[in-house]
Design a protein around this motif. Structure first.
Motif, PDB file in Angstrom:
ATOM      1  N   ALA A 198     125.831  74.106  21.504  1.00  0.00           N
ATOM      2  CA  ALA A 198     125.753  73.295  20.311  1.00  0.00           C
ATOM      3  C   ALA A 198     124.393  74.220  19.635  1.00  0.00           C
ATOM      4  CB  ALA A 198     125.470  71.876  19.834  1.00  0.00           C
ATOM      5  N   PHE A 199     123.215  74.625  19.973  1.00  0.00           N
ATOM      6  CA  PHE A 199     122.647  74.842  20.006  1.00  0.00           C
ATOM      7  C   PHE A 199     122.250  76.081  19.581  1.00  0.00           C
ATOM      8  CE2 PHE A 199     120.870  70.808  20.879  1.00  0.00           C
ATOM      9  CZ  PHE A 199     120.887  70.360  18.805  1.00  0.00           C
ATOM     10  N   GLN A 200     123.112  76.562  20.278  1.00  0.00           N
ATOM     11  CA  GLN A 200     122.967  78.659  20.621  1.00  0.00           C
ATOM     12  C   GLN A 200     124.224  78.975  20.064  1.00  0.00           C
ATOM     13  OE1 GLN A 200     124.506  78.441  24.775  1.00  0.00           O
ATOM     14  NE2 GLN A 200     122.560  78.865  25.957  1.00  0.00           N
ATOM     15  N   ILE A 201     124.391  78.188  19.610  1.00  0.00           N
ATOM     16  CA  ILE A 201     126.073  79.181  18.803  1.00  0.00           C
ATOM     17  C   ILE A 201     125.782  79.135  17.289  1.00  0.00           C
ATOM     18  CG2 ILE A 201     127.669  78.246  17.147  1.00  0.00           C
ATOM     19  CD1 ILE A 201     128.817  76.066  19.124  1.00  0.00           C
ATOM     20  N   MET A 246     123.242  68.444  13.311  1.00  0.00           N
ATOM     21  CA  MET A 246     123.183  68.306  11.535  1.00  0.00           C
ATOM     22  C   MET A 246     122.176  68.364  11.054  1.00  0.00           C
ATOM     23  SD  MET A 246     125.978  67.803  10.483  1.00  0.00           S
ATOM     24  CE  MET A 246     127.876  67.186  10.926  1.00  0.00           C
ATOM     25  N   ASN A 247     120.704  68.912  11.974  1.00  0.00           N
ATOM     26  CA  ASN A 247     119.823  69.670  11.669  1.00  0.00           C
ATOM     27  C   ASN A 247     120.194  71.113  11.752  1.00  0.00           C
ATOM     28  OD1 ASN A 247     118.332  67.006  12.436  1.00  0.00           O
ATOM     29  ND2 ASN A 247     117.828  68.088  14.436  1.00  0.00           N
ATOM     30  N   GLU A 248     121.108  71.625  11.702  1.00  0.00           N
ATOM     31  CA  GLU A 248     121.283  72.852  10.373  1.00  0.00           C
ATOM     32  C   GLU A 248     121.635  72.897  10.249  1.00  0.00           C
ATOM     33  OE1 GLU A 248     121.094  75.328  12.742  1.00  0.00           O
ATOM     34  OE2 GLU A 248     120.945  74.893  14.802  1.00  0.00           O
ATOM     35  N   ASP A 249     120.985  73.546   8.406  1.00  0.00           N
ATOM     36  CA  ASP A 249     120.485  73.676   7.186  1.00  0.00           C
ATOM     37  C   ASP A 249     121.911  74.310   7.274  1.00  0.00           C
ATOM     38  OD1 ASP A 249     117.984  72.656   6.734  1.00  0.00           O
ATOM     39  OD2 ASP A 249     117.300  74.206   6.559  1.00  0.00           O
ATOM     40  N   ASN A 271     126.254  60.623  -2.970  1.00  0.00           N
ATOM     41  CA  ASN A 271     125.352  61.276  -2.128  1.00  0.00           C
ATOM     42  C   ASN A 271     125.130  61.297  -0.409  1.00  0.00           C
ATOM     43  OD1 ASN A 271     123.023  62.437  -4.854  1.00  0.00           O
ATOM     44  ND2 ASN A 271     122.798  60.128  -4.348  1.00  0.00           N
ATOM     45  N   ILE A 272     125.486  62.840   0.125  1.00  0.00           N
ATOM     46  CA  ILE A 272     125.151  63.407   1.081  1.00  0.00           C
ATOM     47  C   ILE A 272     124.001  63.503   1.480  1.00  0.00           C
ATOM     48  CG2 ILE A 272     126.570  64.321   2.781  1.00  0.00           C
ATOM     49  CD1 ILE A 272     128.672  64.657   0.993  1.00  0.00           C
ATOM     50  N   VAL A 273     123.283  63.416   2.599  1.00  0.00           N
ATOM     51  CA  VAL A 273     122.213  63.438   2.735  1.00  0.00           C
ATOM     52  C   VAL A 273     122.344  62.994   4.559  1.00  0.00           C
ATOM     53  CG1 VAL A 273     120.959  62.597   0.694  1.00  0.00           C
ATOM     54  CG2 VAL A 273     121.249  61.425   2.946  1.00  0.00           C
ATOM     55  N   ARG A 274     121.081  64.380   4.671  1.00  0.00           N
ATOM     56  CA  ARG A 274     120.813  64.013   6.005  1.00  0.00           C
ATOM     57  C   ARG A 274     120.042  63.179   6.718  1.00  0.00           C
ATOM     58  NH1 ARG A 274     117.884  69.122   6.968  1.00  0.00           N
ATOM     59  NH2 ARG A 274     119.904  70.433   7.390  1.00  0.00           N
TER      60      ARG A 274
END
Length: 294
Positions: A198-201, A246-249, A271-274
């Motif tokens: 997921a992070f390498q993507i 979901m840490n990906e902006d 409102n949709i928030v992280r």
């Protein structure tokens, strides 16, 4: 007050000490080794509890549907074999004598966000986490809504594609089959020259490839489909979304750019928030609930 808190996931169990100010003053983790089954897992948890002194409460946040009043896992998929029916609270209290609270992991995360994080000050909101599957929690009038069998909030299993992919729940076309982090990884690896996690993507060298970006964008559209179903069902003022991916902006920004153009006007004030508390949300939420045990 010292609360020893566990967050049981399919891959790792995180645990630590939460003090009376709801600060995590100590944190560790160990592999879940889920294939060994629920009995071995809880025995490992108990052995860790017994290694500590001066513990006032135990809190357990866990995968699975949980009857929190009695501390029982009422249903679990096969990710942790023989976990359904596990009397976690009774097992821990009988061995340690320490008052114990047990809750579903996403419900625990919602409590953490409600009291310490992104949902603080909101009496109504929805929490969704995106990982191997998709977990949900429903928070209404300052309380978790648990449903008639302690199983409400299985939002990953709303049907977004009738007759679609087979899901681990036994159904077909579930939201998590298309919008989980696992679903993104599977889709990207069909077009990638090398296997990616997921992070390498989202590393620049991969993210800028048109075929990978296309899969990401299609995946975000799947996220939006599910979010719209949730919004039209609950009309919440707030949705908190979590999970490491979901840490990906880019994901949050794309949801924000697209979803409001698709919603009916009287639903656009959501409102949709992280998640603000991230991986600590479930630990803190379960600890907060445990602190209120009589």
């Amino acid at each position: 007050m010292r609360i020893l808190t566990f967050d049981i996931g399919g891959t790792y169990v995180k645990y630590g000490i939460v003090n009376e100010n709801f600060e995590i003053v100590e944190k560790h983790k160990f592999p879940t080794e889920a294939k060994q089954g629920g009995q071995k897992l809880i025995e490992k948890v108990i052995s860790i509890i017994e290694s500590y002194e001066d513990i006032d409460r135990v809190a357990v946040s866990t995968a699975g549907q949980v009857d929190s009043e009695n501390g029982i896992v009422v249903y679990s998929t096969g990710n942790i074999p023989y976990y359904t029916g596990m009397m976690v609270k009774k097992m821990i209290e009988n061995k340690t004598g320490i008052p114990t609270f047990v809750e579903n992991d996403v419900n625990s995360a919602a409590l953490g966000e409600a009291h310490f994080g992104a949902a603080k000050g909101f009496s109504n909101f929805i929490c969704l986490t995106y990982g191997t599957g998709i977990g949900g929690a429903i928070y209404i009038n300052n309380e978790l809504y648990k449903g008639s069998s302690s199983s409400a909030g299985e939002l990953g299993h709303i049907i977004t594609h009738a007759g679609g992919k087979q899901c681990t729940c036994g159904g077909e076309g579930c939201y998590e089959c298309y919008a989980s982090a696992k679903a993104l990884i599977e889709a990207v690896n069909k077009v990638s020259d090398t296997p990616l996690d997921a992070f390498q993507i989202f590393e620049k060298s991969n993210f800028e490839k048109p075929e990978i970006r296309s899969e990401i964008d299609k995946w975000v559209d799947e996220i939006i489909i599910g979010l719209m179903n949730v919004i039209y069902t609950f009309n919440p003022p707030l949705i908190v979304i979590g999970g490491g991916i979901m840490n990906e902006d880019y994901i949050i920004d794309l949801i924000d750019r697209k979803i409001y153009n698709r919603l009916m006007d009287n639903f656009k004030d959501v409102n949709i928030v992280r998640s603000k508390m991230g991986n600590d949300a479930a630990l803190l939420g379960a600890a907060y609930a445990a602190s209120n045990l009589k």
